[in-house]
Scaffold this motif. Sequence first.
Motif, short mmCIF file in Angstrom:
data_model
loop_
_atom_site.label_atom_id
_atom_site.label_comp_id
_atom_site.label_asym_id
_atom_site.label_seq_id
_atom_site.Cartn_x
_atom_site.Cartn_y
_atom_site.Cartn_z
N SER A 241 -82.93 -3.61 -73.71
CA SER A 241 -83.60 -4.06 -72.50
C SER A 241 -83.03 -3.38 -71.27
CB SER A 241 -83.46 -5.58 -72.34
OG SER A 241 -83.94 -6.00 -71.09
N GLY A 242 -83.91 -2.87 -70.42
CA GLY A 242 -83.49 -2.32 -69.14
C GLY A 242 -83.32 -3.38 -68.07
N ASP A 243 -83.50 -4.63 -68.44
CA ASP A 243 -83.33 -5.77 -67.55
C ASP A 243 -82.32 -6.71 -68.18
OD1 ASP A 243 -83.47 -8.07 -66.04
OD2 ASP A 243 -85.50 -8.60 -66.67
N VAL A 244 -81.12 -6.79 -67.61
CA VAL A 244 -80.05 -7.62 -68.17
C VAL A 244 -80.36 -9.10 -67.98
CG1 VAL A 244 -77.59 -8.15 -68.09
CG2 VAL A 244 -78.36 -5.79 -67.83
N THR A 245 -80.96 -9.45 -66.87
CA THR A 245 -81.22 -10.87 -66.56
C THR A 245 -81.99 -11.55 -67.69
OG1 THR A 245 -81.33 -10.28 -64.23
CG2 THR A 245 -82.10 -12.46 -64.83
N GLY A 246 -83.00 -10.87 -68.22
CA GLY A 246 -83.81 -11.45 -69.27
C GLY A 246 -83.12 -11.52 -70.61
N LEU A 248 -79.79 -12.52 -70.99
CA LEU A 248 -78.60 -13.36 -70.91
C LEU A 248 -78.59 -14.51 -71.90
CD1 LEU A 248 -78.10 -13.54 -67.03
CD2 LEU A 248 -76.90 -12.08 -68.66
N ASN A 249 -79.75 -14.89 -72.40
CA ASN A 249 -79.83 -15.99 -73.37
C ASN A 249 -79.82 -15.51 -74.81
OD1 ASN A 249 -79.97 -18.05 -71.38
ND2 ASN A 249 -82.14 -17.58 -71.07
N GLY A 250 -79.58 -14.20 -75.01
CA GLY A 250 -79.50 -13.65 -76.34
C GLY A 250 -80.82 -13.08 -76.84
N GLY A 251 -80.72 -12.27 -77.90
CA GLY A 251 -81.91 -11.72 -78.53
C GLY A 251 -82.08 -10.23 -78.36
N CYS A 252 -81.52 -9.66 -77.29
CA CYS A 252 -81.58 -8.21 -77.07
C CYS A 252 -80.23 -7.62 -77.44
CB CYS A 252 -81.91 -7.89 -75.61
SG CYS A 252 -83.53 -8.48 -75.08
N MET A 253 -80.20 -6.73 -78.41
CA MET A 253 -78.92 -6.19 -78.88
C MET A 253 -78.16 -5.46 -77.77
SD MET A 253 -78.03 -3.67 -82.08
CE MET A 253 -78.25 -2.14 -81.17
N ILE A 254 -78.90 -4.73 -76.94
CA ILE A 254 -78.30 -4.02 -75.81
C ILE A 254 -79.13 -4.31 -74.57
CG2 ILE A 254 -77.52 -1.78 -74.90
CD1 ILE A 254 -77.79 -0.64 -77.73
N ALA A 255 -78.46 -4.51 -73.46
CA ALA A 255 -79.15 -4.63 -72.17
C ALA A 255 -78.29 -3.94 -71.12
CB ALA A 255 -79.38 -6.08 -71.81
N SER A 256 -78.92 -3.10 -70.33
CA SER A 256 -78.20 -2.37 -69.30
C SER A 256 -79.10 -2.22 -68.09
CB SER A 256 -77.78 -0.98 -69.81
OG SER A 256 -77.15 -0.23 -68.80
N GLY A 257 -78.56 -2.53 -66.92
CA GLY A 257 -79.35 -2.41 -65.70
C GLY A 257 -78.64 -3.06 -64.54
N PHE A 258 -79.28 -3.03 -63.40
CA PHE A 258 -78.63 -3.61 -62.24
C PHE A 258 -78.84 -5.11 -62.18
CE2 PHE A 258 -82.69 -2.03 -60.50
CZ PHE A 258 -83.19 -3.19 -59.94
N ASN A 259 -78.00 -5.75 -61.38
CA ASN A 259 -78.03 -7.19 -61.21
C ASN A 259 -79.16 -7.56 -60.25
OD1 ASN A 259 -77.29 -9.77 -59.79
ND2 ASN A 259 -75.66 -9.73 -61.32
N TYR A 260 -80.13 -8.32 -60.73
CA TYR A 260 -81.31 -8.61 -59.91
C TYR A 260 -81.00 -9.54 -58.74
CZ TYR A 260 -84.67 -6.00 -62.63
OH TYR A 260 -85.37 -4.98 -63.21
N TYR A 261 -80.05 -10.42 -58.90
CA TYR A 261 -79.66 -11.27 -57.77
C TYR A 261 -79.10 -10.39 -56.65
CZ TYR A 261 -77.14 -14.62 -54.89
OH TYR A 261 -76.67 -15.34 -53.83
N LYS A 262 -78.24 -9.43 -57.02
CA LYS A 262 -77.69 -8.53 -56.00
C LYS A 262 -78.77 -7.64 -55.40
CE LYS A 262 -73.01 -8.45 -57.92
NZ LYS A 262 -71.94 -7.64 -58.53
N ALA A 263 -79.78 -7.31 -56.20
CA ALA A 263 -80.92 -6.56 -55.65
C ALA A 263 -81.66 -7.40 -54.62
CB ALA A 263 -81.87 -6.14 -56.77
#
Length: 330
Positions: A241-246, A248-263
């Motif tokens: 996933s290119g969206d880490v926020t989605g 956080l509850n598990g299910g995506c083996m890899i997630a990398s991207g910027f922090n949407y709250y900080k965005a």
Amino acid sequence: MKKNSVIGVIMFCCAAALFGGGNKDNSGTIRIGISKIVQHEALDAIEQGIQDEINAALPNVVYDLQNANGDMSTATQIANKFKSERVSVAVGIATPVAIALANTIKDVPVVFSCVTDPVQAGLVSSVDRGEGNVTGLSDAIPTAEHIAMFKEIAGIKTLGYIYTSSEDNSIAARTLVEEACAANGIAFVSQSISNSAELRQAAEAIVNRVDGIYLTTDNTVFSALPALIKVFHDNKKPIFSGDVTGALNGGCMIASGFNYYKAGRATGQMILEILDGRKPADMPVKFITDPAETDLLFDLDEAANCGITIPPSYLNAANLIFRNGKLERK
């Protein structure tokens, strides 16, 4: 923002010039309209970040928070609402609502947040400056780097990609994913959807044809992400996933991207500059480039489900690890 700057904001709002500063209502309150395309964790985080950043600097701000629920006619209705109410600044979170605001509102500032390709979307002519009353923040992600990492870790030979055919950002992202696959010798299989209700069926149609799936910042996909996660989990196929926020509850083996709250906070900073008198046309599109504003997550439960071992070098670089059903932060 310094105290004298805040005072300047309030004074300026009383006599704002066209496209610079913002209007107050009859009670002297600054009104900010925020429209998002759908509700999901990433867009909610942006919305909250915007409010927190502005509230830390300015008192008496009232927010009109609207959700288009993935419908463009609703997005246009929201834009007309903001126009008739003469909000101080209109904010569009994601490409479709940003386009609706920019097409409808011409006499007050419009700020977009997390639009992948604002030039292709027609919001600006160049990322070097705003366009008339429009400027904002892009959520472009390093797609080529992600796919190279996915290949290295999971041995991907055929990559799946599901995208929303009506979202300009998703169409632009599809091209980037296909180009990255070609550069890495990976076969590319894509499937389009028109709404979130179609996501499970699309995942079922594609899962047996690919070694794994890559997700960009497609809002419709992420609004129904659990459906896709279940299909790929049951078939023991990994998700990047290119969206880490989605993730956080598990299910995506890899997630990398910027922090949407900080965005969201960064978008709020741009809005404060506009309220302080800066014109959108003089403001370049903002990109999130600070490593401190990015996250890397590995889900070890999902890696085990897929029979994949994450190299220690990658685990050491991650700031988020999901294992035994729980999220660990480094």
